[in-house]
Motif scaffolding. Structure first.
Motif, PDB file in Angstrom:
ATOM      1  N   ALA A  68      -8.879 -65.869 -15.043  1.00 55.26           N
ATOM      2  CA  ALA A  68      -9.763 -66.506 -16.027  1.00 55.26           C
ATOM      3  C   ALA A  68      -9.059 -66.890 -17.327  1.00 55.26           C
ATOM      4  CB  ALA A  68     -10.951 -65.593 -16.315  1.00 55.26           C
ATOM      5  N   SER A  69      -8.235 -66.010 -17.888  1.00 57.31           N
ATOM      6  CA  SER A  69      -7.602 -66.304 -19.190  1.00 57.31           C
ATOM      7  C   SER A  69      -6.659 -67.506 -19.145  1.00 57.31           C
ATOM      8  CB  SER A  69      -6.864 -65.074 -19.720  1.00 57.31           C
ATOM      9  OG  SER A  69      -7.794 -64.071 -20.051  1.00 57.31           O
ATOM     10  N   PRO A  70      -5.721 -67.561 -18.192  1.00 56.40           N
ATOM     11  CA  PRO A  70      -4.854 -68.743 -18.135  1.00 56.40           C
ATOM     12  C   PRO A  70      -5.638 -70.038 -17.857  1.00 56.40           C
ATOM     13  CG  PRO A  70      -3.936 -66.989 -16.793  1.00 56.40           C
ATOM     14  CD  PRO A  70      -5.297 -66.546 -17.236  1.00 56.40           C
ATOM     15  N   CYS A  71      -6.683 -69.930 -17.049  1.00 62.48           N
ATOM     16  CA  CYS A  71      -7.511 -71.109 -16.765  1.00 62.48           C
ATOM     17  C   CYS A  71      -8.170 -71.596 -18.043  1.00 62.48           C
ATOM     18  CB  CYS A  71      -8.550 -70.778 -15.705  1.00 62.48           C
ATOM     19  SG  CYS A  71      -9.553 -72.186 -15.216  1.00 62.48           S
ATOM     20  N   SER A  72      -8.737 -70.687 -18.799  1.00 62.40           N
ATOM     21  CA  SER A  72      -9.387 -71.035 -20.067  1.00 62.40           C
ATOM     22  C   SER A  72      -8.395 -71.673 -21.037  1.00 62.40           C
ATOM     23  CB  SER A  72     -10.017 -69.786 -20.679  1.00 62.40           C
ATOM     24  OG  SER A  72     -10.627 -70.103 -21.902  1.00 62.40           O
ATOM     25  N   ARG A  73      -7.189 -71.116 -21.125  1.00 63.00           N
ATOM     26  CA  ARG A  73      -6.157 -71.684 -22.005  1.00 63.00           C
ATOM     27  C   ARG A  73      -5.786 -73.102 -21.581  1.00 63.00           C
ATOM     28  NH1 ARG A  73      -4.198 -66.327 -21.954  1.00 63.00           N
ATOM     29  NH2 ARG A  73      -2.720 -66.783 -20.266  1.00 63.00           N
ATOM     30  N   ARG A  74      -5.683 -73.327 -20.285  1.00 66.66           N
ATOM     31  CA  ARG A  74      -5.332 -74.662 -19.792  1.00 66.66           C
ATOM     32  C   ARG A  74      -6.447 -75.674 -20.098  1.00 66.66           C
ATOM     33  NH1 ARG A  74      -1.334 -75.468 -15.790  1.00 66.66           N
ATOM     34  NH2 ARG A  74      -0.064 -73.621 -15.449  1.00 66.66           N
ATOM     35  N   VAL A 105      -9.300 -72.944  -8.607  1.00 65.32           N
ATOM     36  CA  VAL A 105      -7.956 -73.507  -8.794  1.00 65.32           C
ATOM     37  C   VAL A 105      -6.847 -72.488  -8.561  1.00 65.32           C
ATOM     38  CG1 VAL A 105      -8.803 -75.284 -10.369  1.00 65.32           C
ATOM     39  CG2 VAL A 105      -7.862 -73.167 -11.311  1.00 65.32           C
ATOM     40  N   GLY A 106      -7.226 -71.232  -8.333  1.00 66.62           N
ATOM     41  CA  GLY A 106      -6.230 -70.216  -8.019  1.00 66.62           C
ATOM     42  C   GLY A 106      -5.552 -69.600  -9.228  1.00 66.62           C
ATOM     43  N   LEU A 107      -6.283 -69.472 -10.325  1.00 67.82           N
ATOM     44  CA  LEU A 107      -5.761 -68.824 -11.534  1.00 67.82           C
ATOM     45  C   LEU A 107      -6.683 -67.681 -11.930  1.00 67.82           C
ATOM     46  CD1 LEU A 107      -4.956 -71.949 -13.773  1.00 67.82           C
ATOM     47  CD2 LEU A 107      -3.282 -70.370 -12.797  1.00 67.82           C
ATOM     48  N   PHE A 145      -1.972 -77.058 -11.188  1.00 66.62           N
ATOM     49  CA  PHE A 145      -3.147 -76.360 -11.725  1.00 66.62           C
ATOM     50  C   PHE A 145      -3.951 -77.276 -12.653  1.00 66.62           C
ATOM     51  CE2 PHE A 145      -0.362 -72.693 -10.744  1.00 66.62           C
ATOM     52  CZ  PHE A 145      -1.176 -72.072  -9.820  1.00 66.62           C
ATOM     53  N   ASP A 146      -3.237 -78.011 -13.516  1.00 67.50           N
ATOM     54  CA  ASP A 146      -3.932 -78.960 -14.403  1.00 67.50           C
ATOM     55  C   ASP A 146      -4.701 -79.989 -13.581  1.00 67.50           C
ATOM     56  OD1 ASP A 146      -2.951 -77.801 -16.749  1.00 67.50           O
ATOM     57  OD2 ASP A 146      -1.190 -79.100 -16.782  1.00 67.50           O
ATOM     58  N   ARG A 147      -4.039 -80.507 -12.575  1.00 68.49           N
ATOM     59  CA  ARG A 147      -4.684 -81.529 -11.732  1.00 68.49           C
ATOM     60  C   ARG A 147      -5.912 -80.954 -11.034  1.00 68.49           C
ATOM     61  NH1 ARG A 147      -1.965 -85.293  -7.036  1.00 68.49           N
ATOM     62  NH2 ARG A 147      -3.948 -86.063  -6.262  1.00 68.49           N
ATOM     63  N   ARG A 148      -5.799 -79.753 -10.485  1.00 67.30           N
ATOM     64  CA  ARG A 148      -6.950 -79.128  -9.808  1.00 67.30           C
ATOM     65  C   ARG A 148      -8.088 -78.858 -10.793  1.00 67.30           C
ATOM     66  NH1 ARG A 148      -9.120 -78.943  -5.893  1.00 67.30           N
ATOM     67  NH2 ARG A 148      -9.534 -76.748  -5.642  1.00 67.30           N
ATOM     68  N   ILE A 149      -7.737 -78.408 -12.005  1.00 67.96           N
ATOM     69  CA  ILE A 149      -8.763 -78.176 -13.031  1.00 67.96           C
ATOM     70  C   ILE A 149      -9.504 -79.477 -13.314  1.00 67.96           C
ATOM     71  CG2 ILE A 149      -9.075 -77.744 -15.503  1.00 67.96           C
ATOM     72  CD1 ILE A 149      -6.857 -75.567 -15.209  1.00 67.96           C
ATOM     73  N   GLY A 184     -18.813 -80.496 -14.262  1.00 66.07           N
ATOM     74  CA  GLY A 184     -18.410 -80.095 -15.603  1.00 66.07           C
ATOM     75  C   GLY A 184     -19.090 -78.831 -16.087  1.00 66.07           C
ATOM     76  N   GLY A 185     -20.082 -78.362 -15.356  1.00 62.34           N
ATOM     77  CA  GLY A 185     -20.811 -77.175 -15.762  1.00 62.34           C
ATOM     78  C   GLY A 185     -20.291 -75.893 -15.139  1.00 62.34           C
ATOM     79  N   LEU A 186     -19.160 -75.964 -14.447  1.00 62.86           N
ATOM     80  CA  LEU A 186     -18.616 -74.755 -13.833  1.00 62.86           C
ATOM     81  C   LEU A 186     -18.298 -73.715 -14.892  1.00 62.86           C
ATOM     82  CD1 LEU A 186     -16.008 -76.201 -11.283  1.00 62.86           C
ATOM     83  CD2 LEU A 186     -18.190 -75.104 -10.750  1.00 62.86           C
ATOM     84  N   SER A 187     -18.583 -72.470 -14.592  1.00 60.95           N
ATOM     85  CA  SER A 187     -18.161 -71.394 -15.496  1.00 60.95           C
ATOM     86  C   SER A 187     -16.645 -71.279 -15.406  1.00 60.95           C
ATOM     87  CB  SER A 187     -18.802 -70.069 -15.086  1.00 60.95           C
ATOM     88  OG  SER A 187     -18.238 -69.606 -13.872  1.00 60.95           O
ATOM     89  N   ASN A 188     -16.034 -70.718 -16.430  1.00 59.02           N
ATOM     90  CA  ASN A 188     -14.584 -70.540 -16.410  1.00 59.02           C
ATOM     91  C   ASN A 188     -14.163 -69.675 -15.229  1.00 59.02           C
ATOM     92  OD1 ASN A 188     -11.885 -70.848 -17.631  1.00 59.02           O
ATOM     93  ND2 ASN A 188     -12.069 -68.633 -17.824  1.00 59.02           N
ATOM     94  N   GLN A 189     -14.934 -68.651 -14.924  1.00 59.37           N
ATOM     95  CA  GLN A 189     -14.596 -67.753 -13.819  1.00 59.37           C
ATOM     96  C   GLN A 189     -14.591 -68.511 -12.484  1.00 59.37           C
ATOM     97  OE1 GLN A 189     -13.548 -64.506 -13.984  1.00 59.37           O
ATOM     98  NE2 GLN A 189     -13.106 -64.794 -11.805  1.00 59.37           N
ATOM     99  N   THR A 190     -15.639 -69.299 -12.245  1.00 59.13           N
ATOM    100  CA  THR A 190     -15.712 -70.073 -10.996  1.00 59.13           C
ATOM    101  C   THR A 190     -14.585 -71.095 -10.929  1.00 59.13           C
ATOM    102  OG1 THR A 190     -18.113 -69.781 -10.941  1.00 59.13           O
ATOM    103  CG2 THR A 190     -17.200 -71.569  -9.598  1.00 59.13           C
ATOM    104  N   LEU A 191     -14.328 -71.768 -12.049  1.00 65.57           N
ATOM    105  CA  LEU A 191     -13.238 -72.745 -12.091  1.00 65.57           C
ATOM    106  C   LEU A 191     -11.908 -72.064 -11.779  1.00 65.57           C
ATOM    107  CD1 LEU A 191     -12.206 -75.608 -12.721  1.00 65.57           C
ATOM    108  CD2 LEU A 191     -12.131 -74.939 -15.144  1.00 65.57           C
ATOM    109  N   ALA A 192     -11.666 -70.934 -12.401  1.00 64.22           N
ATOM    110  CA  ALA A 192     -10.414 -70.195 -12.178  1.00 64.22           C
ATOM    111  C   ALA A 192     -10.251 -69.839 -10.703  1.00 64.22           C
ATOM    112  CB  ALA A 192     -10.391 -68.945 -13.053  1.00 64.22           C
ATOM    113  N   GLU A 193     -11.322 -69.377 -10.072  1.00 61.66           N
ATOM    114  CA  GLU A 193     -11.258 -69.024  -8.651  1.00 61.66           C
ATOM    115  C   GLU A 193     -10.940 -70.240  -7.803  1.00 61.66           C
ATOM    116  OE1 GLU A 193     -15.032 -67.206  -7.850  1.00 61.66           O
ATOM    117  OE2 GLU A 193     -14.574 -65.426  -9.084  1.00 61.66           O
TER     118      GLU A 193
END
Length: 163
Positions: free
Chosen positions: A40-46, A36-38, A13-17, A25-34
């Motif tokens: 939103a909250s765990p993605c944001s924490r990572r 990488v398969g996480l 997950f870290d590597r995919r992030i 670098g401008g991806l929203s947290n929601q789009t990034l989470a989708e």
């Protein structure tokens, strides 16, 4: 493990992030989470943990040089008269103040001490920069300029396959 390696333990997950953020670098947290398969909250924490660990330094926006009229890229090798800390510190301080300089490296294996990557609109602007700024830095004894004809590869992405 190498001394300069970061002790952070990377999972898939870290590597995919990191891969996704390097591409955009401008991806929203929601789009990034989708992506990488996480959720939103765990993605944001990572992402926050990667920032706090100093792995993510900052997020930037890349601009199109040509559309901004910055058509000339020059790789410049600089030779110094003396290899002293004061001489190098002075050179590096001056170069940091030149917006035309995108990169500055101390190098070995060449007949130069530094390599700069300089971006300017055209040859007239480069000549002005070279003669009125670069060669006026105390200690600069030699300048060799190579002009980029075409960018074959121009990437800011680091190879993450080693993680």
């Amino acid at each position: 493990m190498n001394e300069t390696a970061n002790p952070h333990k990377f999972d898939r997950f870290d590597r995919r992030i990191l891969e996704e953020l390097q591409r955009d670098g401008g991806l929203s947290n929601q789009t990034l989470a989708e992506r990488v398969g996480l959720s939103a909250s765990p993605c944001s924490r990572r992402v926050r943990a990667l920032e706090e660990a100093g792995i993510i330094l900052r997020r930037v926006t890349l601009l199109d040089r040509r559309k901004l009229g910055l058509s000339l890229t020059v790789l410049v090798h600089i030779s110094m008269d003396r290899h002293t800390p004061d001489r190098f510190d002075n050179f590096e301080q001056k170069v940091r103040g030149f917006p035309q300089v995108q990169e500055c490296y101390i190098i070995t294996g060449q007949e130069a001490d530094y390599q700069l990557k300089v971006v300017v609109p055209d040859m007239d602007h480069y000549q002005e920069f070279l003669l009125n700024r670069l060669t006026r830095i105390e200690g600069v004894t030699g300048v060799h300029s190579s002009f980029v004809l075409r960018r074959v590869l121009d990437s800011t992405e680091l190879p993450l396959g080693y993680l």
